[in-house]
Enzyme design. Structure first.
Site, PDB file in Angstrom:
ATOM      1  N   GLY A 246       0.773  -1.230   0.000  1.00  0.00           N
ATOM      2  CA  GLY A 246       0.000   0.000   0.000  1.00  0.00           C
ATOM      3  C   GLY A 246       0.803   1.278   0.000  1.00  0.00           C
ATOM      4  CB  THR A 250       1.322  -1.012  -8.354  1.00  0.00           C
ATOM      5  OG1 THR A 250       1.747  -2.242  -7.745  1.00  0.00           O
ATOM      6  CG2 THR A 250       0.713  -1.303  -9.705  1.00  0.00           C
ATOM      7  CG  HIS A 466     -10.329  -5.679  29.972  1.00  0.00           C
ATOM      8  ND1 HIS A 466      -9.686  -6.856  30.273  1.00  0.00           N
ATOM      9  CD2 HIS A 466      -9.691  -5.185  28.867  1.00  0.00           C
ATOM     10  CE1 HIS A 466      -8.722  -7.075  29.397  1.00  0.00           C
ATOM     11  NE2 HIS A 466      -8.707  -6.078  28.522  1.00  0.00           N
ATOM     12  CD  GLU A 467     -11.404  -2.084  26.623  1.00  0.00           C
ATOM     13  OE1 GLU A 467     -10.456  -1.307  26.374  1.00  0.00           O
ATOM     14  OE2 GLU A 467     -11.443  -3.257  26.196  1.00  0.00           O
ATOM     15  CG  HIS A 470      -6.456  -1.767  28.517  1.00  0.00           C
ATOM     16  ND1 HIS A 470      -5.239  -2.397  28.571  1.00  0.00           N
ATOM     17  CD2 HIS A 470      -7.356  -2.714  28.121  1.00  0.00           C
ATOM     18  CE1 HIS A 470      -5.386  -3.664  28.222  1.00  0.00           C
ATOM     19  NE2 HIS A 470      -6.667  -3.877  27.948  1.00  0.00           N
TER      20      HIS A 470
END
Length: 665
Positions: A246, A250, A466-467, A470
């Site tokens: 990407g 090309t 949980h989040e 983080h």
């Protein structure tokens, strides 16, 4: 007003007559007439017999006894034809004329199958024992050739031959079955002739300034060769474009085809490799032959790793003689005994580590151009290119879009612009707004929102803590990327996500590794602190942490006990080994040190969360209430985050997926 003719016909010469329109039967009417003639010949030479099949009893009791038989003819020693006296039989032998194939010959009235000629004669003699010599019937014998039986095996063969003629003719004329089988060894490269106007130019290639400069020099050499040849310079024989998917390899080749104004041959590396032996090498020869006939010219081989893999790599388990023969022919054409002046070869690959060293040496591919993921300034240029066809609202800021898309390639940016336009059209908007681009980014990176996904209240609470774990750990660790938002809305395969805005880094220190591991372990640690039990939701986090720990120990030399040693193999030669490139004692030491790193980071994470337990509870409850918490709400709950001002160029995950941390079931 008269219409002018577009044909440029020289004076004194008549314009060539147009070819008659194709179609019709062509030569097939000859085959049709031949078939009709054979069928008619077979019918008239062997008329369909209307004789009645009888038995010996009927012949003896009803015909011989009553003396109704005039003649008996045994044909091919297989059956006998019985002619009765009331038939007007035309005997050709009595007139002295030869039988005509098309004459009207009356067939026999009866027919009997004989097992043996001797047995049939013996029975007939016994049945006529009481007959006078004048009344006895003589037996005639004939051998006939049955054209029907002959055609029964000739006709299928002829039909098969005609069928193959038809197939070959269709294949040779470029029908739907492809090119002719006789041309299977010919090159399938697409040719862009000189003077053909291309839709892609170097103006469409944003960013990649250094790569464009390298390639544009080759194009300029083709346009103005005298500028370089006066100084004794030679044009590079080959240019290898290397980079992640990407990044525009090309696209650069398409721009070269549009700008060079020379014949341009393009094909994929997989088109050389076929199941037939020798086809690949033949196609390479034919490709370079066609290119040399149109010099100066350019050949572009996309995904050259399909044919240019290192010979012998992988041992004898993955040997492919046909592919190696194709590679050998390609090496010879690039730089062998034969001259190859005026032909430039462009090639593109995203796996340079598997290419053969003989293919990469100077003289074959003199220049290696490395295309990397775009920087912020380059992303701005790429956004400007892909925003041209869109109807934008006034709130769209290209700078902000470039800042919110680190690690994105040119293809990813094009996908974001298209997805934003689709989202705006879905909402029946007349212009594309900035918020549509943010939704498109979230859609591409995290997947589609699945608000209809039903999860139990207990699972939703677990995901929220949980989040929140983080987010809290990331907020108070200075080496973790900036936090953007936290969400517990299911998206893609994840039940929740934590979004980061990674910095553009080139190297990572040990402290940064540790902090990133702590941020990844924050969700599992929060579950253990709040619920006093852990779930399977941290699978993705544990996988990431384990890979980071082993990379620190065995690749980057960041462990004190093992020291400055690296077992990373950039050449890929260790893939041929069935075992590991170190002893069992070293493997045990690597496992122990990686485990110790993860355990240390986990204990540090739990300590940090226990210190900020109230912030963890408040953020989790806010997530349960509104499902998405933006950066402004995070600052109100957790306070102003102290950003890491040391712009230590540290590397980050090249994938856009580094923008979020997902919680998977």
């Amino acid at each position: 007003m008269k219409q002018q003719s577009n044909t440029n016909t020289p004076k004194g010469k008549k314009a060539p007559k147009p070819n008659p329109p194709s179609g019709g039967l062509g030569y097939y009417w000859v085959y049709l007439l031949l078939f009709i003639f054979l069928m008619a010949f077979t019918f008239f030479s062997n008329p369909i017999s209307g004789a009645k099949e009888i038995s010996w009893t009927f012949l003896q009791d009803s015909l011989l006894t009553q003396q109704k038989v005039s003649k008996i003819t045994v044909v091919n020693r297989e059956f006998a034809e019985i002619f009765t006296k009331n038939q007007a039989v035309k005997d050709p032998s009595s007139t002295g004329q030869a039988p005509s194939w098309f004459s009207s010959v009356e067939s026999a009235k009866y027919r009997i199958t004989i097992g043996s000629v001797e047995n049939f004669e013996s029975k007939l003699q016994t049945a006529q024992a009481d007959f006078s010599p004048e009344d006895k019937i003589d037996i005639q014998y004939q051998n006939r050739t049955s054209w029907i039986s002959l055609l029964s095996w000739i006709f299928p063969i002829a039909l098969l031959i005609l069928f193959w003629f038809f197939i070959l003719k269709r294949m040779g004329s470029g029908g739907p079955m492809g090119g002719s089988m006789l041309n299977i060894g010919k090159s399938t490269a697409k040719l862009v002739e000189k003077g053909t106007k291309s839709t892609v130019t170097f103006n469409d290639v944003a960013g990649l300034k250094e790569a464009k400069a390298e390639v544009m020099e080759v194009v300029d050499f083709l346009k103005h060769p005298e500028t370089y040849t006066e100084l004794g310079a030679k044009i590079p024989k080959g240019v290898m474009l290397v980079g992640p998917p990407g990044t525009g390899k090309t696209l650069i080749a398409k721009a070269v085809a549009g700008e060079a104004q020379v014949p341009f041959f393009s094909m994929s590396g997989s088109e050389f490799v076929e199941m037939f032996v020798g086809v690949g090498a033949s196609r390479v020869r034919d490709l370079f032959k066609r290119a040399k006939e149109k010099t100066p010219s350019i050949i572009f081989i996309d995904e050259i790793d399909a044919v240019g893999r290192s010979r012998g790599k992988g041992g004898g388990f993955q040997s492919n003689d046909e592919r190696e023969n194709t590679l050998n022919q390609l090496l010879t054409e690039l730089d062998g005994f034969g001259p190859n002046t005026g032909v430039i070869v462009l090639a593109a690959t995203n796996r340079p580590d598997v290419l053969d060293k003989a293919l990469l040496r100077p003289g074959r591919f003199d220049r290696h151009i490395y295309l990397e993921l775009p920087t912020k300034e380059e992303r701005m240029e790429i956004f400007k290119v892909h925003l041209r066809p869109l109807k934008l609202a006034k709130d769209v800021d290209v700078v902000s879009l470039a800042e919110l898309s680190p690690g994105f390639s040119g293809a990813d940016i094009a996908n974001i612009c298209n997805e934003a336009a689709l989202i705006a059209a879905r909402k029946k908007k007349k212009t594309v707004h900035y918020h549509d681009f943010l939704e498109a980014r979230d859609r591409i990176v995290g997947g589609m929102e699945r608000k209809s996904k039903i999860i139990s209240p207990k699972e939703k609470e677990t995901v929220a803590y949980h989040e929140a774990g983080h987010a809290v750990v990331s907020w108070y660790l200075k080496h973790v990327d900036s936090l953007v938002k936290v969400s517990i809305i299911p998206r893609g395969k994840s039940l929740g996500s934590t979004w980061y805005l990674p910095e553009e880094r080139q190297i990572v220190t040990k402290a940064q590794f540790i902090d990133q591991m702590c941020a990844s372990l924050g969700g599992r640690a929060a579950e253990e602190i709040v619920f006093d039990e852990i779930s399977s939701g941290a699978l993705d986090d544990l996988e990431k942490v384990t890979k980071q720990a082993y990379a620190m120990v065995s690749y980057y030399g960041l462990d004190k006990k093992i020291g400055p040693m690296s077992f990373y193999d950039s050449s890929g030669q260790n893939n041929q080994l069935l075992g590991k490139p170190y002893s069992e004692a070293m493997a045990e030491l690597i496992d122990n040190e990686a485990q110790a790193l993860i355990q240390t980071a986990y204990e540090k994470t739990k300590t940090l969360l226990l210190r900020h337990r109230n912030e963890l509870e408040n953020l989790a409850q806010l997530l349960l209430k509104q499902e998405v918490v933006e950066k402004d709400d995070l600052e109100k709950l957790l306070g102003k985050r102290i950003e890491n001002k040391t712009k230590d160029n540290s590397t980050h995950d090249d994938s856009p997926l580094s923008l979020l941390n997902t919680h998977k079931p």
